[in-house]
Design a protein around this motif. Structure first.
Motif, short mmCIF file in Angstrom:
data_model
loop_
_atom_site.label_atom_id
_atom_site.label_comp_id
_atom_site.label_asym_id
_atom_site.label_seq_id
_atom_site.Cartn_x
_atom_site.Cartn_y
_atom_site.Cartn_z
N ARG A 85 -27.62 52.26 -6.04
CA ARG A 85 -26.16 52.06 -6.02
C ARG A 85 -25.51 52.54 -4.73
NH1 ARG A 85 -23.51 56.73 -6.89
NH2 ARG A 85 -24.70 58.43 -7.77
N MET A 86 -26.23 53.36 -3.94
CA MET A 86 -25.66 53.90 -2.70
C MET A 86 -26.44 53.47 -1.47
SD MET A 86 -22.99 55.48 -3.62
CE MET A 86 -22.55 56.42 -2.18
N HIS A 94 -26.06 51.34 0.63
CA HIS A 94 -25.25 51.04 1.82
C HIS A 94 -25.14 52.25 2.76
CE1 HIS A 94 -22.41 52.64 -1.18
NE2 HIS A 94 -21.79 53.17 -0.14
N SER A 95 -25.47 53.45 2.25
CA SER A 95 -25.45 54.66 3.09
C SER A 95 -26.74 54.82 3.90
CB SER A 95 -25.25 55.90 2.21
OG SER A 95 -23.96 55.89 1.64
N GLY A 96 -27.72 53.93 3.65
CA GLY A 96 -28.99 54.00 4.35
C GLY A 96 -30.13 54.26 3.37
N ALA A 97 -31.36 54.01 3.81
CA ALA A 97 -32.53 54.15 2.94
C ALA A 97 -32.82 55.60 2.59
CB ALA A 97 -33.75 53.52 3.61
N LEU A 98 -32.51 56.51 3.50
CA LEU A 98 -32.75 57.95 3.30
C LEU A 98 -31.44 58.70 3.47
CD1 LEU A 98 -36.04 58.37 5.37
CD2 LEU A 98 -35.82 57.93 2.91
N THR A 99 -31.12 59.56 2.51
CA THR A 99 -29.87 60.32 2.57
C THR A 99 -30.07 61.71 1.97
OG1 THR A 99 -29.18 59.40 0.44
CG2 THR A 99 -28.33 58.30 2.41
#
Length: 139
Positions: free
Chosen positions: A83-84, A86-91
Motif C-alpha cells: 500500500r506504500m 510509492h515511497s520506494g521498494a525499501l523504507t
C-alpha cells in the motif's frame, strides 16, 4: 552531511541517544547524538525536515553503493508494504526514507545515517532514525 556515491562496506552499528521524534520534537529540527564505535566520542547531529538527507533509492539503485540485500541484512530498512510502494521498494516504517554520510568529529571514522520522515497518520508526523552505521569505502 554528504551523499555517498561510491561502493561501501557496512561495519558495526553505533549507539544512538534517541531515534524517534514526533510532531513538535521535529520542529525546527531533531537533534541527537551517536557514540563513535572506534573512539567513543559523542557526536551530535541534526536532521531538518525537508532539508536533510538524500533519497535511499540512490544507495541501492543498480547496486551502486549498497545492494538491497545488504541494506536488509543490516536492518537499515525493510521492504515496503504494497500500500506504500510509492515511497520506494525499501523504507523505514513505510515512510519516505533518506540517508546521509557524516564522520566522527574526533577520529574522522565515516558513518551513514538512515532515517524516515513523514505523516504516519493524520496529526502524527514522525521522524524515525533507523540507525547509524560505520562504513568503509570499498573502492
Amino acid at each position: 552531511m554528504y551523499s555517498i556515491s561510491k561502493k561501501i562496506s557496512i561495519g558495526p552499528q553505533a549507539l544512538i541517544a534517541k531515534n524517534f521524534f514526533s510532531n513538535e520534537e521535529i520542529i525546527p529540527a531533531a537533534v541527537t547524538t551517536f557514540t563513535c564505535y572506534d573512539c567513543g566520542h559523542a557526536n551530535t547531529f541534526t536532521i531538518r525536515p525537508y532539508e536533510s538527507g538524500f533519497p535511499i533509492f540512490q544507495i541501492y539503485s543498480e547496486d551502486k553503493v549498497l545492494s538491497k540485500t545488504e541494506l536488509l541484512k543490516n536492518k537499515m530498512v525493510t521492504e515496503t508494504s504494497a500500500r506504500m510502494i510509492h515511497s520506494g521498494a525499501l523504507t523505514v516504517m513505510d515512510l519516505p526514507t533518506l540517508y546521509f554520510g557524516t564522520q566522527c568529529e574526533s577520529c574522522h571514522s565515516k558513518y551513514i545515517i538512515v532515517f524516515s520522515y513523514g505523516e504516519k497518520q493524520p496529526g502524527l508526523t514522525v521522524l524515525n532514525i533507523s540507525g547509524v552505521w560505520k562504513y568503509e569505502d570499498s573502492e
